[in-house]
Design a protein around this motif. Sequence first.
Motif, mmCIF file in Angstrom:
data_model
loop_
_atom_site.group_PDB
_atom_site.id
_atom_site.type_symbol
_atom_site.label_atom_id
_atom_site.label_comp_id
_atom_site.label_asym_id
_atom_site.label_seq_id
_atom_site.Cartn_x
_atom_site.Cartn_y
_atom_site.Cartn_z
ATOM 1 N N ASP A 124 0.834 -1.203 0.000
ATOM 2 C CA ASP A 124 0.000 0.000 0.000
ATOM 3 C C ASP A 124 0.868 1.253 0.000
ATOM 4 O O ASP A 124 1.534 1.551 0.990
ATOM 5 N N ASP A 125 0.868 1.999 -1.100
ATOM 6 C CA ASP A 125 1.704 3.201 -1.198
ATOM 7 C C ASP A 125 1.327 4.264 -0.175
ATOM 8 O O ASP A 125 2.135 5.141 0.134
ATOM 9 N N GLY A 126 0.110 4.210 0.353
ATOM 10 C CA GLY A 126 -0.320 5.208 1.317
ATOM 11 C C GLY A 126 -0.019 4.839 2.760
ATOM 12 O O GLY A 126 -0.251 5.649 3.666
ATOM 13 N N TYR A 127 0.509 3.652 2.981
ATOM 14 C CA TYR A 127 0.768 3.199 4.346
ATOM 15 C C TYR A 127 2.045 3.830 4.887
ATOM 16 O O TYR A 127 3.059 3.908 4.200
ATOM 17 N N VAL A 128 1.981 4.286 6.137
ATOM 18 C CA VAL A 128 3.146 4.856 6.810
ATOM 19 C C VAL A 128 3.416 4.027 8.060
ATOM 20 O O VAL A 128 2.589 3.971 8.977
ATOM 21 N N GLY A 129 4.548 3.376 8.099
ATOM 22 C CA GLY A 129 4.912 2.582 9.261
ATOM 23 C C GLY A 129 5.503 3.438 10.361
ATOM 24 O O GLY A 129 5.999 4.536 10.120
ATOM 25 N N LYS A 130 5.447 2.936 11.587
ATOM 26 C CA LYS A 130 5.977 3.659 12.747
ATOM 27 C C LYS A 130 6.837 2.714 13.575
ATOM 28 O O LYS A 130 6.450 1.577 13.824
ATOM 29 N N VAL A 131 7.987 3.189 13.989
ATOM 30 C CA VAL A 131 8.878 2.376 14.818
ATOM 31 C C VAL A 131 9.530 3.229 15.888
ATOM 32 O O VAL A 131 9.744 4.427 15.696
#
Length: 271
Positions: A124-131
Amino acid sequence: MRDDTWADEAEAAARLVGYGFRPKHTPARDETYRLLVKRYHEDPDFAHLVKRCAAGMGLKVVGVSTRSGMVHAALPGSVFETKMDQFVRQVRMREQREAERVLYGITHLAIAVLAFPRREDLADDGYVGKVRASEVTQYVRSVCDLLAERAASVDQEDDPPAEAPELERAWRVYLKRPEVAPTRKGNRGLSATRTITTRALTYLFDRGMLTQQGVDPERSERLYRTTHRYQMQVRELAATRAYEELLTLGVLPPVTDTDGLRTINPDTLYD
């Protein structure tokens, strides 16, 4: 008079490839860059020339978009290839370099898997992961603990066989390291796993793979968000054996819709 059309085309292609070495510079900030990206998508011959130009420099075009611009990766043997032992030298680890190479490798792998814990997120190009550093450190240690338990259940020897999966050869090194290991001055030691995680995250941030979202007041640590550039790079990484091993271990924490990954309970791996 000499016809310079072909030379102009080659120069334009090389310029687009060159933009890939400026990860924090985007087409939105540079009209020439934006037009080159537009041309790449509209002119198949130009796109082919760009790919051939990159290949001649030892690079593979991973993706070209208006959001991230040119994203390329070094091919094996390329002068631009950054191997893990070179990365260890860059972060000034002078001792136990082989061990550090393994530790930084597994940490980078864990960051990628935690940032995109589901394959649909990676697609998904709109997904933003967080770490966060604490989540990465705890996740890697949890994976190592699980691998240690599995090894013990089959009475595996201290030294895994050469044909063992990559993670099976790495967890022993990680478990021998403390999470903090403070120095005499009260700082975290260079060999501490938390220091390794922080440096790996900083390395990705400096190269436009992650962005920083301030410090979480409750956890007193920085939250990192993934960029589209990093997502494209991880798609390449997803084809590796070690990445697949991590996904199939079954120890990924659940994902929420509001705040990315939830904190892993040290006893159960889940909330």
